[in-house]
Design a protein around this motif. Structure first.
Motif, PDB file in Angstrom:
ATOM      1  N   ALA A   1       0.811  -1.223   0.000  1.00  0.00           N
ATOM      2  CA  ALA A   1       0.000   0.000   0.000  1.00  0.00           C
ATOM      3  C   ALA A   1       0.842   1.271   0.000  1.00  0.00           C
ATOM      4  N   THR A   2       2.097   1.160   0.358  1.00  0.00           N
ATOM      5  CA  THR A   2       2.975   2.331   0.439  1.00  0.00           C
ATOM      6  C   THR A   2       3.090   3.011  -0.921  1.00  0.00           C
ATOM      7  N   GLU A   3       2.889   4.321  -0.939  1.00  0.00           N
ATOM      8  CA  GLU A   3       3.000   5.086  -2.179  1.00  0.00           C
ATOM      9  C   GLU A   3       4.415   5.610  -2.373  1.00  0.00           C
ATOM     10  N   VAL A   4       4.750   5.855  -3.625  1.00  0.00           N
ATOM     11  CA  VAL A   4       6.001   6.531  -3.981  1.00  0.00           C
ATOM     12  C   VAL A   4       5.604   7.813  -4.692  1.00  0.00           C
ATOM     13  N   ARG A   5       5.956   8.941  -4.092  1.00  0.00           N
ATOM     14  CA  ARG A   5       5.557  10.246  -4.629  1.00  0.00           C
ATOM     15  C   ARG A   5       6.759  11.184  -4.717  1.00  0.00           C
ATOM     16  N   PRO A   6       6.699  12.154  -5.620  1.00  0.00           N
ATOM     17  CA  PRO A   6       7.773  13.159  -5.639  1.00  0.00           C
ATOM     18  C   PRO A   6       7.692  14.078  -4.424  1.00  0.00           C
ATOM     19  N   VAL A   7       8.840  14.535  -3.981  1.00  0.00           N
ATOM     20  CA  VAL A   7       8.881  15.511  -2.893  1.00  0.00           C
ATOM     21  C   VAL A   7       8.205  16.800  -3.359  1.00  0.00           C
ATOM     22  N   THR A   8       7.302  17.310  -2.537  1.00  0.00           N
ATOM     23  CA  THR A   8       6.689  18.605  -2.852  1.00  0.00           C
ATOM     24  C   THR A   8       6.953  19.575  -1.714  1.00  0.00           C
ATOM     25  N   THR A   9       6.268  19.359  -0.595  1.00  0.00           N
ATOM     26  CA  THR A   9       6.446  20.277   0.536  1.00  0.00           C
ATOM     27  C   THR A   9       6.823  19.496   1.786  1.00  0.00           C
ATOM     28  N   PHE A  10       7.576  20.147   2.656  1.00  0.00           N
ATOM     29  CA  PHE A  10       7.872  19.596   3.987  1.00  0.00           C
ATOM     30  C   PHE A  10       7.954  20.757   4.960  1.00  0.00           C
ATOM     31  N   THR A  11       7.147  20.697   6.013  1.00  0.00           N
ATOM     32  CA  THR A  11       7.146  21.727   7.052  1.00  0.00           C
ATOM     33  C   THR A  11       7.479  21.067   8.388  1.00  0.00           C
ATOM     34  N   PRO A  12       8.526  21.517   9.069  1.00  0.00           N
ATOM     35  CA  PRO A  12       8.848  20.924  10.374  1.00  0.00           C
ATOM     36  C   PRO A  12       7.678  21.038  11.343  1.00  0.00           C
ATOM     37  N   ALA A  13       7.497  20.013  12.133  1.00  0.00           N
ATOM     38  CA  ALA A  13       6.458  20.030  13.155  1.00  0.00           C
ATOM     39  C   ALA A  13       6.877  20.925  14.320  1.00  0.00           C
ATOM     40  N   GLU A  14       5.950  21.170  15.220  1.00  0.00           N
ATOM     41  CA  GLU A  14       6.196  22.005  16.386  1.00  0.00           C
ATOM     42  C   GLU A  14       7.357  21.438  17.210  1.00  0.00           C
ATOM     43  N   ASP A  15       8.028  22.315  17.944  1.00  0.00           N
ATOM     44  CA  ASP A  15       9.233  21.929  18.690  1.00  0.00           C
ATOM     45  C   ASP A  15       8.983  20.758  19.637  1.00  0.00           C
ATOM     46  N   TYR A  16       7.800  20.709  20.247  1.00  0.00           N
ATOM     47  CA  TYR A  16       7.579  19.655  21.233  1.00  0.00           C
ATOM     48  C   TYR A  16       7.492  18.271  20.608  1.00  0.00           C
ATOM     49  N   HIS A  17       7.364  18.198  19.287  1.00  0.00           N
ATOM     50  CA  HIS A  17       7.372  16.910  18.598  1.00  0.00           C
ATOM     51  C   HIS A  17       8.789  16.443  18.267  1.00  0.00           C
ATOM     52  N   GLN A  18       9.729  17.361  18.190  1.00  0.00           N
ATOM     53  CA  GLN A  18      11.084  16.993  17.798  1.00  0.00           C
ATOM     54  C   GLN A  18      11.773  16.218  18.920  1.00  0.00           C
ATOM     55  N   ASP A  19      12.417  15.111  18.540  1.00  0.00           N
ATOM     56  CA  ASP A  19      13.148  14.274  19.508  1.00  0.00           C
ATOM     57  C   ASP A  19      12.246  13.821  20.658  1.00  0.00           C
ATOM     58  N   TYR A  20      10.997  13.570  20.353  1.00  0.00           N
ATOM     59  CA  TYR A  20      10.047  13.211  21.407  1.00  0.00           C
ATOM     60  C   TYR A  20      10.492  11.952  22.156  1.00  0.00           C
ATOM     61  N   HIS A  21      11.066  11.012  21.423  1.00  0.00           N
ATOM     62  CA  HIS A  21      11.452   9.741  22.049  1.00  0.00           C
ATOM     63  C   HIS A  21      12.583   9.898  23.059  1.00  0.00           C
ATOM     64  N   THR A  22      13.382  10.956  22.927  1.00  0.00           N
ATOM     65  CA  THR A  22      14.446  11.189  23.904  1.00  0.00           C
ATOM     66  C   THR A  22      14.014  12.173  24.997  1.00  0.00           C
ATOM     67  N   LYS A  23      13.140  13.109  24.653  1.00  0.00           N
ATOM     68  CA  LYS A  23      12.669  14.078  25.650  1.00  0.00           C
ATOM     69  C   LYS A  23      11.630  13.472  26.597  1.00  0.00           C
ATOM     70  N   ASN A  24      10.848  12.526  26.061  1.00  0.00           N
ATOM     71  CA  ASN A  24       9.764  11.915  26.846  1.00  0.00           C
ATOM     72  C   ASN A  24       9.818  10.390  26.694  1.00  0.00           C
ATOM     73  N   PRO A  25      10.889   9.761  27.145  1.00  0.00           N
ATOM     74  CA  PRO A  25      11.079   8.329  26.865  1.00  0.00           C
ATOM     75  C   PRO A  25       9.995   7.423  27.430  1.00  0.00           C
ATOM     76  N   ILE A  26       9.494   7.719  28.616  1.00  0.00           N
ATOM     77  CA  ILE A  26       8.481   6.851  29.212  1.00  0.00           C
ATOM     78  C   ILE A  26       7.161   6.952  28.449  1.00  0.00           C
TER      79      ILE A  26
END
Length: 200
Positions: free
Chosen positions: A151-176
């Motif tokens: 089911a995975t699609e293959v598409r050309p890159v169009t846009t990418f917007t970074p998510a909010e800061d609290y989402h970045q490195d979530y697995h290390t900032k909030n490991p539990i």
């Protein structure tokens, strides 16, 4: 006089060596590429790629949509995705693809694991013909291996917007909280069913 000349020559040689080293260092630092993968929750995809040797940075974000300024509360038309910055001298795009496949359920058209809806569908966003060819090749290999539609699609890159800061490195900032989410979502269990234990 001779000692002064030798000292001056050594100083000049040292300065030249420092300039060369500085130049080669900046060149090496600049030798990176990016790849964008959507595979359900971007926390999990970021965690998966952070463990790859040769990956220098990962950024959670929203990819493929058209509406301006997507946010976590409003990103219709976008996929949750991760932008992977990597050093091709250490890890190839083909190796990144292999790692990607082993961290998703390629047969789920409705999302990934407990996260359902278009924002969580799996997509490989390709930046050129070479990436597209590799993505399509590996997709077909998986379909042939499992005798299932991928089911995975293959598409050309169009846009990418970074998510909010609290989402970045979530697995290390909030490991539990992250481990609880990942376990509760059934991600690890499903990945083991598909790929065995050789996954993130």
């Amino acid at each position: 006089m001779l000692a002064r000349w030798i000292c001056a020559a050594l100083t000049a040689a040292l300065l030249a060596a420092l300039i060369i080293a500085s130049g080669s260092g900046s060149g090496a630092a600049a030798e990176t590429k990016t790849a964008i993968f959507a595979g359900g929750c971007f926390w999990c995809m970021e965690a998966a790629f952070d463990e790859v040797d040769g990956v220098t940075d990962t950024t959670s974000g929203y990819a493929g949509g058209t509406a301006p300024n997507p946010t976590y509360g409003s990103h219709e038309g976008y996929k949750e995705a991760v932008k992977v910055t990597y050093a091709p001298a250490k890890v190839t795009y083909a190796e990144l693809l292999d790692h990607y496949w082993r961290n998703i359920d390629p047969f789920d058209a409705n999302g990934q694991f407990c996260d359902k809806g278009s924002a969580y569908q799996s997509v490989i966003f390709v930046g050129n013909d070479a990436e597209k060819a590799l993505a399509e090749k590996t997709k077909q290999e998986i379909a042939d291996r499992f005798k299932q539609t991928v089911a995975t699609e293959v598409r050309p890159v169009t846009t990418f917007t970074p998510a909010e800061d609290y989402h970045q490195d979530y697995h290390t900032k909030n490991p539990i909280a992250y481990k609880y989410y990942k376990w509760g979502c059934g991600r690890a269990e499903r990945l083991e069913q598909i790929w065995g234990k050789a996954h993130s």
